[in-house]
Motif scaffolding. Sequence first.
Motif, mmCIF file in Angstrom:
data_model
loop_
_atom_site.group_PDB
_atom_site.id
_atom_site.type_symbol
_atom_site.label_atom_id
_atom_site.label_comp_id
_atom_site.label_asym_id
_atom_site.label_seq_id
_atom_site.Cartn_x
_atom_site.Cartn_y
_atom_site.Cartn_z
ATOM 1 N N ALA A 9 1.152 -1.428 0.092
ATOM 2 C CA ALA A 9 -0.125 -0.124 -0.463
ATOM 3 C C ALA A 9 0.780 1.470 -0.314
ATOM 4 O O ALA A 9 0.604 2.541 -0.990
ATOM 5 C CB ALA A 9 -0.485 -0.223 0.992
ATOM 6 N N ASP A 10 2.165 1.281 0.865
ATOM 7 C CA ASP A 10 2.972 2.303 0.887
ATOM 8 C C ASP A 10 3.544 2.941 -0.463
ATOM 9 O O ASP A 10 3.752 3.537 -0.903
ATOM 10 C CB ASP A 10 3.819 2.548 2.406
ATOM 11 N N LEU A 11 3.893 1.257 -0.897
ATOM 12 C CA LEU A 11 4.338 1.504 -2.085
ATOM 13 C C LEU A 11 4.124 2.430 -3.443
ATOM 14 O O LEU A 11 3.440 2.942 -4.371
ATOM 15 C CB LEU A 11 5.327 0.267 -3.076
ATOM 16 N N LEU A 12 2.121 1.436 -3.692
ATOM 17 C CA LEU A 12 1.086 2.387 -4.192
ATOM 18 C C LEU A 12 1.576 3.272 -3.713
ATOM 19 O O LEU A 12 0.701 4.947 -5.088
ATOM 20 C CB LEU A 12 0.108 1.561 -4.362
ATOM 21 N N MET A 13 0.657 4.411 -2.536
ATOM 22 C CA MET A 13 0.780 5.359 -2.940
ATOM 23 C C MET A 13 1.791 6.176 -2.748
ATOM 24 O O MET A 13 1.562 7.598 -2.964
ATOM 25 C CB MET A 13 -0.738 5.728 -1.323
ATOM 26 N N TYR A 14 2.906 6.054 -2.457
ATOM 27 C CA TYR A 14 3.405 7.294 -2.274
ATOM 28 C C TYR A 14 4.863 6.566 -3.468
ATOM 29 O O TYR A 14 5.617 8.028 -3.403
ATOM 30 C CB TYR A 14 4.399 7.137 -0.844
ATOM 31 N N GLU A 15 5.139 5.655 -3.721
ATOM 32 C CA GLU A 15 5.856 5.467 -5.047
ATOM 33 C C GLU A 15 5.466 5.794 -6.529
ATOM 34 O O GLU A 15 5.611 6.188 -7.567
ATOM 35 C CB GLU A 15 6.413 4.228 -4.869
ATOM 36 N N LEU A 16 4.517 4.759 -6.338
ATOM 37 C CA LEU A 16 4.104 4.628 -8.029
ATOM 38 C C LEU A 16 2.869 5.502 -8.085
ATOM 39 O O LEU A 16 3.275 5.956 -9.612
ATOM 40 C CB LEU A 16 2.901 2.849 -7.545
ATOM 41 N N LEU A 17 2.221 6.230 -7.834
ATOM 42 C CA LEU A 17 1.711 7.395 -8.319
ATOM 43 C C LEU A 17 2.149 8.569 -8.544
ATOM 44 O O LEU A 17 1.532 9.158 -9.588
ATOM 45 C CB LEU A 17 0.660 7.821 -7.284
ATOM 46 N N GLY A 18 3.103 8.896 -7.943
ATOM 47 C CA GLY A 18 4.363 10.077 -8.443
ATOM 48 C C GLY A 18 5.162 9.792 -9.493
ATOM 49 O O GLY A 18 4.824 10.591 -10.997
ATOM 50 N N ARG A 19 5.319 8.594 -9.467
ATOM 51 C CA ARG A 19 6.322 8.179 -10.727
ATOM 52 C C ARG A 19 4.915 7.739 -11.946
ATOM 53 O O ARG A 19 5.721 8.258 -13.430
ATOM 54 C CB ARG A 19 7.060 6.659 -10.764
ATOM 55 N N ILE A 20 4.579 7.728 -11.913
ATOM 56 C CA ILE A 20 3.624 7.556 -13.482
ATOM 57 C C ILE A 20 2.572 8.642 -13.393
ATOM 58 O O ILE A 20 3.016 8.962 -14.708
ATOM 59 C CB ILE A 20 1.619 6.654 -13.152
ATOM 60 N N LYS A 21 2.582 9.634 -12.941
ATOM 61 C CA LYS A 21 2.135 11.452 -12.643
ATOM 62 C C LYS A 21 3.944 12.042 -13.666
ATOM 63 O O LYS A 21 3.413 12.869 -14.622
ATOM 64 C CB LYS A 21 1.681 11.910 -11.691
ATOM 65 N N ALA A 22 4.299 11.891 -13.205
ATOM 66 C CA ALA A 22 5.690 12.277 -13.878
ATOM 67 C C ALA A 22 5.823 11.835 -14.963
ATOM 68 O O ALA A 22 6.183 12.739 -15.956
ATOM 69 C CB ALA A 22 7.000 12.212 -12.669
ATOM 70 N N ALA A 23 6.160 10.038 -14.876
ATOM 71 C CA ALA A 23 5.819 9.828 -16.812
ATOM 72 C C ALA A 23 4.917 10.285 -17.495
ATOM 73 O O ALA A 23 5.453 10.721 -18.402
ATOM 74 C CB ALA A 23 6.403 7.919 -16.361
ATOM 75 N N ALA A 24 4.080 10.281 -16.853
ATOM 76 C CA ALA A 24 2.941 10.803 -18.182
ATOM 77 C C ALA A 24 2.821 11.825 -18.304
ATOM 78 O O ALA A 24 3.326 12.239 -19.630
ATOM 79 C CB ALA A 24 1.562 10.081 -17.727
ATOM 80 N N GLY A 25 3.435 13.151 -17.450
ATOM 81 C CA GLY A 25 3.058 14.285 -17.874
ATOM 82 C C GLY A 25 4.886 14.205 -18.601
ATOM 83 O O GLY A 25 4.394 15.722 -19.054
#
Length: 95
Positions: free
Chosen positions: A76-92
């Motif tokens: 859950a921590d990896l999903l919330m605090y790592e994955l979301l930010g990386r996807i937003k950065a990559a897609a952005g």
Amino acid sequence: MYDESVEALHEKVKRVCYAFYRYEIKNGLSQFEALTEEIDHILMNQHISEAQQQDLIELLKLILLAVDNRDYLIAADLLMYELLGRIKAAAGSSE
């Protein structure tokens, strides 16, 4: 499309994390399965660099390993605090 996809992903991640944090494992796992399909869809429809793809794949492997090891709080921590930010950065960065 990017904002809507990422926002929808964010809501799904929050639901999975909420279930894992409350130790509602069956619910969390079923939502996690749907979440992985959503992540796959976003990654396939964004123009993300090879390096960013590899980074996300490695992170997804860690999350899956945590789930396999029943370390749901870590997942859950990896999903919330790592994955979301990386996807937003990559897609952005692909816009």
